[in-house]
Design an enzyme around this catalytic site. Structure first.
Site, short mmCIF file in Angstrom:
data_model
loop_
_atom_site.label_atom_id
_atom_site.label_comp_id
_atom_site.label_asym_id
_atom_site.label_seq_id
_atom_site.Cartn_x
_atom_site.Cartn_y
_atom_site.Cartn_z
CB SER A 99 -0.90 0.00 1.24
OG SER A 99 -0.13 0.35 2.37
CE LYS A 100 -2.50 6.81 -1.99
NZ LYS A 100 -3.75 6.03 -1.90
#
Ligand code: GLU
Ligand code: ZN
Length: 486
Positions: A253-254
């Site tokens: 994820s980010k």
């Protein structure tokens, strides 16, 4: 059998690495089998839909060089390839299931469903629909219809027994029907299909042979199999791809770094490097080989080489790949790739002058072997495009030496700098080495102050080449300026 596979994203966000990997494996499988790669827009969620995401999808796939044979823009024999243009078909097939006794109308209000959820939470009992309307009598149903109560269509999931399917990677999978989502909605009261209905109907009518998608879709698969059985259709083969994790074992994820294609693009990653790296996330090709073009991958891909275990996304490894691909570029290609970054950092104007172009051509051989990302070009090449100053005069003084000695070394360098123009690096090195010996210092101690004076930094591309690219006159000027600082 002709292989037909699809990438079927929902345009509710920007394309990211996980999606691209799904697209890539579908693409590679199609190409390796002489099959068809289909792009389908699953745009039934109109609240999160955005035109921008559709554009981003097309742009991203095109950037990576993944072309599709059938899709929203190119059409094909089983179109339209946009779900929002197929609503009549989904309604028709939902009704069909109702008339076959495989689905039913549910008249529950949102208030009732909300209350049900609250009760389930309080009682810590199972979740999901309680199948209330599955058992309505004909009379009750007729009554509700007469009153004009709105309804959705729900799938009748068998109450007992198991649903089985084979997954190409995970093997035989068996779900107890009591653990399957109890009677999910297929068609909403406004006529919108849910993902499950649209996905199954489309895969059937688009003659999809293999569903390759992320492992997080596994819980949906028993439902889909129940639907195929209800319709009396064969279901496609399933191949659920291993997860992509960050280094900490959590889903990528980010938090782990860039994940959207846009970010990688604007940070100057090369598409071939990303494709090469992403193809190896959960799949192997040839023993002992790292570098593959998209065409190589398409030739070599084998579904049997997909792994079960989750893949870990390693940004360092991707950086290595990016560097490798930079080295495969011609000087002209690399110059064109670096130019926008030099412009963005203000080192080169919007319209490069002849001098800029010449300087850039001279600069590329200096960085080609050392760049990991083209976006780092401005940092490495600043000294060529700007009249850099020595920010900290102490940087000019080699360790264990003093300012007077540094000054003497710089003065001595004035003597050999002009020769760089015409002589080879080897000849220059011999010259400098002899001079250093005469001055009683190591070669590095002689070169270091010159490097700082000319490039403004202690780390730079090879010094003789850098001075050659800059021009010896400019280099002499900078050395003289540095001498004045000491
Ligand atoms: N629209 C779904 C997605 O966003 C498709 C999943 C599937 O391939 O069935 O990934
Ligand atoms: Zn109901």
């Amino acid at each position: 059998m002709e292989v037909r596979v699809r990438y079927a994203p929902s345009p509710t966000g920007l394309q990211h690495i996980g999606g691209i990997r799904t697209a890539l494996f579908n693409y590679l499988f199609a190409r390796s089998m002489g099959g068809t790669f289909i792009l389908r827009l699953e745009d039934t969620d109109r609240t999160r839909y955005s035109e921008e995401y559709v554009k981003n999808l097309f742009d991203s796939l095109a950037w990576f060089g993944m072309d599709w044979d059938e899709g929203p823009d190119v059409g094909g024999p089983y179109g339209p390839y946009v779900q929002s243009e197929r609503f009549a078909l989904y309604a028709e097939y939902a009704e069909k299931l109702v008339s076959m006794g495989k689905a039913y109308r549910c008249y529950c209000t949102s208030e009732r469903l909300e209350k049900l959820r609250e009760e389930q939470t309080a009682a810590k009992s199972g979740s999901g629909y309680d199948r209330h309307c599955r058992n309505l009598t004909e009379a009750e149903r007729a009554d509700l219809e007469r009153k004009g109560v709105k309804s959705v269509i729900r799938l009748k999931v068998p109450l007992e027994g198991v649903t089985k399917f084979h997954d190409h990677i995970l093997g035989d999978i068996e779900w107890k029907n009591e653990d399957v989502n109890p009677d999910p909605v297929l068609l909403k009261s406004d006529g919108f299909p849910t993902y499950h209905l649209a996905n199954v109907v489309d895969d059937h009518f688009m003659k999809i042979t293999h569903v390759m998608r992320a492992q997080e879709w596994i819980p949906s698969t028993p439902l889909h199999v129940v639907m195929y059985e209800a319709f009396g259709w064969d279901h496609p083969e399933y191949c659920h791809l291993p997860m992509v994790m960050g280094e900490d074992g959590h889903k990528l994820s980010k938090r782990h770094g860039s994940t959207s294609v846009n970010e990688f693009r604007s940070n100057g990653y090369l598409p071939d490097a990303i494709i090469n790296y992403v193809a190896l996330l959960g799949c192997s090709f040839e023993e002992g080989r790292d570098i593959y073009s998209l065409a190589d991958l398409a030739k070599l891909f084998k579904m049997d080489k997909l792994n079960k275990a989750p893949a870990v996304f390693d940004y360092k490894k991707l950086e290595w790949y990016d560097g490798q691909y930079i080295r495969t570029k011609s000087e002209a290609e690399l110059a064109a790739l670096c130019l926008p970054y030099l412009q963005a950092s203000g080192l080169v104007g919007e319209k490069p002058t002849e001098a800029d172009t010449k300087r850039l051509a001279a600069a590329i051989p200096l960085v080609r072997e050392r760049l990991s990302f083209v976006k780092d070009a401005p940092d490495m090449l600043r000294f060529l495009f700007a009249d850099v100053e020595v920010a900290n005069p102490a940087d000019l003084i080699p360790k264990k030496l003093d300012a007077a000695k540094a000054k003497a070394l710089l003065e001595a360098s004035l003597g050999f700098i002009p020769a760089i123009e015409t002589e080879s690096d080897e000849a220059m090195e011999a010259k400098a080495r002899a001079m250093a010996e005469g001055l009683g210092v190591k070669l590095g101690d002689l070169m270091m102050p010159v490097r700082v004076a000319v490039t403004g930094t202690k780390v730079s591309p090879p010094l003789f080449g850098s001075i050659r690219a800059l021009g010896t006159d400019a280099a002499l000027k900078r050395v003289n300026r540095a001498i004045a600082l000491l």
